[in-house]
Design a protein around this motif. Structure first.
Motif, PDB file in Angstrom:
ATOM      1  N   LEU A 102       1.804   2.369   3.434  1.00 54.23           N
ATOM      2  CA  LEU A 102       0.944   3.416   2.900  1.00 54.23           C
ATOM      3  C   LEU A 102       1.608   4.134   1.729  1.00 54.23           C
ATOM      4  N   VAL A 103       2.922   4.304   1.799  1.00 57.25           N
ATOM      5  CA  VAL A 103       3.646   4.883   0.668  1.00 57.25           C
ATOM      6  C   VAL A 103       3.499   3.995  -0.561  1.00 57.25           C
ATOM      7  N   ASP A 104       3.669   2.697  -0.383  1.00 51.32           N
ATOM      8  CA  ASP A 104       3.545   1.767  -1.501  1.00 51.32           C
ATOM      9  C   ASP A 104       2.129   1.782  -2.083  1.00 51.32           C
ATOM     10  N   ALA A 105       1.132   1.909  -1.211  1.00 50.42           N
ATOM     11  CA  ALA A 105      -0.246   1.977  -1.688  1.00 50.42           C
ATOM     12  C   ALA A 105      -0.452   3.214  -2.553  1.00 50.42           C
ATOM     13  N   ARG A 106       0.137   4.317  -2.147  1.00 50.13           N
ATOM     14  CA  ARG A 106       0.002   5.558  -2.920  1.00 50.13           C
ATOM     15  C   ARG A 106       0.715   5.442  -4.266  1.00 50.13           C
ATOM     16  N   ILE A 107       1.888   4.821  -4.260  1.00 47.71           N
ATOM     17  CA  ILE A 107       2.615   4.627  -5.517  1.00 47.71           C
ATOM     18  C   ILE A 107       1.801   3.766  -6.476  1.00 47.71           C
ATOM     19  N   ARG A 108       1.233   2.676  -5.958  1.00 43.71           N
ATOM     20  CA  ARG A 108       0.418   1.810  -6.811  1.00 43.71           C
ATOM     21  C   ARG A 108      -0.786   2.558  -7.364  1.00 43.71           C
ATOM     22  N   LEU A 109      -1.394   3.397  -6.531  1.00 43.81           N
ATOM     23  CA  LEU A 109      -2.558   4.164  -6.966  1.00 43.81           C
ATOM     24  C   LEU A 109      -2.196   5.097  -8.116  1.00 43.81           C
ATOM     25  N   GLU A 110      -1.132   5.861  -7.954  1.00 45.77           N
ATOM     26  CA  GLU A 110      -0.778   6.831  -8.989  1.00 45.77           C
ATOM     27  C   GLU A 110      -0.322   6.140 -10.265  1.00 45.77           C
ATOM     28  N   CYS A 129     -13.569   3.815 -17.505  1.00 42.35           N
ATOM     29  CA  CYS A 129     -14.238   4.844 -16.702  1.00 42.35           C
ATOM     30  C   CYS A 129     -14.923   4.290 -15.457  1.00 42.35           C
ATOM     31  N   LEU A 130     -15.535   3.112 -15.529  1.00 44.05           N
ATOM     32  CA  LEU A 130     -16.107   2.546 -14.302  1.00 44.05           C
ATOM     33  C   LEU A 130     -14.999   2.231 -13.309  1.00 44.05           C
ATOM     34  N   LEU A 131     -13.889   1.677 -13.806  1.00 44.54           N
ATOM     35  CA  LEU A 131     -12.774   1.351 -12.917  1.00 44.54           C
ATOM     36  C   LEU A 131     -12.162   2.604 -12.311  1.00 44.54           C
ATOM     37  N   SER A 132     -12.333   3.748 -12.960  1.00 41.20           N
ATOM     38  CA  SER A 132     -11.813   4.994 -12.404  1.00 41.20           C
ATOM     39  C   SER A 132     -12.437   5.295 -11.045  1.00 41.20           C
ATOM     40  N   ALA A 133     -13.671   4.840 -10.846  1.00 40.70           N
ATOM     41  CA  ALA A 133     -14.307   5.032  -9.537  1.00 40.70           C
ATOM     42  C   ALA A 133     -13.519   4.327  -8.445  1.00 40.70           C
ATOM     43  N   TYR A 134     -12.894   3.214  -8.795  1.00 37.50           N
ATOM     44  CA  TYR A 134     -12.095   2.487  -7.809  1.00 37.50           C
ATOM     45  C   TYR A 134     -10.805   3.230  -7.468  1.00 37.50           C
ATOM     46  N   ASN A 135     -10.261   3.990  -8.415  1.00 34.47           N
ATOM     47  CA  ASN A 135      -9.123   4.839  -8.073  1.00 34.47           C
ATOM     48  C   ASN A 135      -9.531   5.875  -7.032  1.00 34.47           C
ATOM     49  N   GLY A 136     -10.685   6.503  -7.265  1.00 35.14           N
ATOM     50  CA  GLY A 136     -11.165   7.487  -6.290  1.00 35.14           C
ATOM     51  C   GLY A 136     -11.434   6.847  -4.948  1.00 35.14           C
ATOM     52  N   ARG A 137     -12.011   5.639  -4.981  1.00 30.60           N
ATOM     53  CA  ARG A 137     -12.320   4.950  -3.731  1.00 30.60           C
ATOM     54  C   ARG A 137     -11.051   4.561  -2.991  1.00 30.60           C
ATOM     55  N   THR A 138     -10.039   4.113  -3.731  1.00 28.24           N
ATOM     56  CA  THR A 138      -8.773   3.729  -3.104  1.00 28.24           C
ATOM     57  C   THR A 138      -8.082   4.938  -2.488  1.00 28.24           C
ATOM     58  N   GLU A 139      -8.147   6.075  -3.174  1.00 27.05           N
ATOM     59  CA  GLU A 139      -7.551   7.286  -2.593  1.00 27.05           C
ATOM     60  C   GLU A 139      -8.272   7.669  -1.299  1.00 27.05           C
ATOM     61  N   ARG A 140      -9.569   7.557  -1.302  1.00 26.01           N
ATOM     62  CA  ARG A 140     -10.348   7.843  -0.085  1.00 26.01           C
ATOM     63  C   ARG A 140      -9.906   6.929   1.054  1.00 26.01           C
ATOM     64  N   LEU A 141      -9.685   5.653   0.749  1.00 23.82           N
ATOM     65  CA  LEU A 141      -9.276   4.695   1.769  1.00 23.82           C
ATOM     66  C   LEU A 141      -7.864   4.979   2.259  1.00 23.82           C
ATOM     67  N   ILE A 142      -6.963   5.336   1.344  1.00 20.61           N
ATOM     68  CA  ILE A 142      -5.598   5.681   1.753  1.00 20.61           C
ATOM     69  C   ILE A 142      -5.611   6.890   2.675  1.00 20.61           C
ATOM     70  N   ASP A 143      -6.389   7.900   2.332  1.00 20.05           N
ATOM     71  CA  ASP A 143      -6.484   9.092   3.188  1.00 20.05           C
ATOM     72  C   ASP A 143      -6.972   8.715   4.586  1.00 20.05           C
ATOM     73  N   ARG A 144      -7.923   7.808   4.628  1.00 19.34           N
ATOM     74  CA  ARG A 144      -8.439   7.382   5.930  1.00 19.34           C
ATOM     75  C   ARG A 144      -7.369   6.623   6.716  1.00 19.34           C
ATOM     76  N   CYS A 145      -6.603   5.815   6.023  1.00 24.17           N
ATOM     77  CA  CYS A 145      -5.528   5.070   6.680  1.00 24.17           C
ATOM     78  C   CYS A 145      -4.454   6.016   7.217  1.00 24.17           C
TER      79      CYS A 145
END
Length: 385
Positions: A291-299, A251-267
């Motif tokens: 950016l596509v690869d970053a999104r794939i890794r995130l999901e 659950c703490l690491l889940s915050a990093y998923n949210g943070r990574t999505e925020r960063l991808i959106d900004r990119c």
């Protein structure tokens, strides 16, 4: 048909309307918060987090919590990480909840639980998890802090080296050796208030990552604690710690998923507005494919995490799943932040863009709650290697 032995089962990741609405409200509310002006979060900011219900997600309703399981909690912590302007505050709140409130909720006797949890849930108290030592980070069995029984008390001596929230915490969950001859079965957990004689919380250590979350040493010098402040039976400290790590590593690491999505959106926004050679840089495959690869890794990391949380909620062994999810999430957070620095070019190292902060905050995710190397060792053992 579900197969318990192989780990396959029908996993439903459909979010009901109530949970999805709460997720969206958290993101929307937090997006209006300004970045903290001070070096560390304030009590007012902490109270605002409590008022959003983000300190109580997995705590039973009987003690003032939301009573969510691991999967629901992870979903909402994802929103916390995505919406909050500062990841240090997110980390501090998650450490408070998963490493401190959870052990009390799940293992403490009723009297201690009923006294402490309302204060932790309301935000009246901030908690610090005192486990790491200079020579005992990932190797908890090397712990040197001792707790010697003296009648109805224990006397604790030792130094904890890196306690998140430590410099401002009102109460600590402290792990100490009660029987050195028993190895990990000789470790016990205690709840100790800040003003207990013999306990001294040190000053914050300067650090480059998660800067708004103060961290520092905690020194125990003949610190006397009543036996009633022991969390769980004597010798159960290692089991309590491992249980809290299940929550942290998911659950703490889940915050990093949210943070990574925020960063991808900004990119993505930058790639569509930044023009070079008379066209948006996102029209170049060298940019868009990254950016596509970053999104794939995130999901992929997100699904690994949800699977781990689902298994925990079902009472199914999830050691393999938890470690794989932590590796995937943390290493993707670092890789995506590095990609963002590259994408923003010179602006990526300017303080005003905040990309440098995203990278610095991502780096410790591969270290805390068990390093990536330790997680790979766990996965190797689970694979039979």
């Amino acid at each position: 048909m579900a197969c318990r032995q192989s780990g396959w089962a029908f996993m439903d990741f459909h979010w009901d309307t109530t949970l999805q609405d709460r997720h969206d409200r958290i993101v929307t509310e937090l997006s209006t918060w300004p970045r903290p002006d001070e070096d560390y979060y304030t009590r007012e900011q902490w109270q605002s987090v409590a008022e959003l219900g983000l300190l109580v997600l997995p705590i039973p309703g009987a003690h003032g919590g939301s009573g969510y399981g691991a999967l629901e909690t992870a979903r909402l912590v994802d929103a916390f990480g995505r919406g909050a302007p500062d990841l240090g505050l997110v980390f501090a709140a998650c450490a408070h909840t998963f490493a401190c409130a959870i052990p009390v909720a799940e293992f403490a006797e009723d009297g201690l639980r009923e006294w402490v949890l309302p204060r932790l849930c309301s935000g009246e108290w901030i908690a610090g998890n005192a486990v790491s030592e200079a020579e005992a980070g990932s190797d908890v069995n090397a712990m040197r802090t001792t707790a010697v029984r003296d009648g109805d008390h224990y006397v604790l001596n030792g130094t904890k080296s890196f306690v998140s929230n430590g410099p401002v915490a009102d109460v600590f969950v402290v792990y100490a050796v009660t029987d050195p001859s028993l190895g990990h079965l000789g470790i016990s957990a205690f709840l100790i208030e800040r003003d207990t004689p013999g306990l001294r919380a040190g000053e914050p250590m300067p650090k480059a990552s998660l800067r708004s979350c103060p961290a520092g040493p905690v020194v125990l010098d003949d610190c006397r604690v009543t036996a009633g402040h022991r969390i769980g039976p004597e010798g159960h400290g290692a089991a309590i710690f491992q249980r809290s790590m299940q929550w942290e590593r998911t659950c703490l690491l889940s915050a990093y998923n949210g943070r990574t999505e925020r960063l991808i959106d900004r990119c993505v926004e930058h790639a569509t507005t930044r023009r070079q050679f008379k066209r948006p840089i996102g029209t170049n495959q060298a940019v868009s494919h990254r950016l596509v690869d970053a999104r794939i890794r995130l999901e992929a990391a997100r699904l690994l995490l949800w699977q781990a949380c689902w298994r925990l909620d079902q009472g199914i062994r999830a050691v393999l799943d938890v470690s794989m999810a932590k590796i995937a999430i943390s290493e993707n957070a670092v890789q995506t932040a590095l990609e963002a620095v590259h994408l923003f070019g010179g602006a990526g190292i300017l303080e005003e863009t905040g990309i440098d902060v995203a990278l610095c905050d991502a780096l410790p995710s591969t270290v805390f709650s068990g390093t990536s190397e330790l997680q790979r060792e766990i996965v190797a053992v689970e694979m039979g290697l």
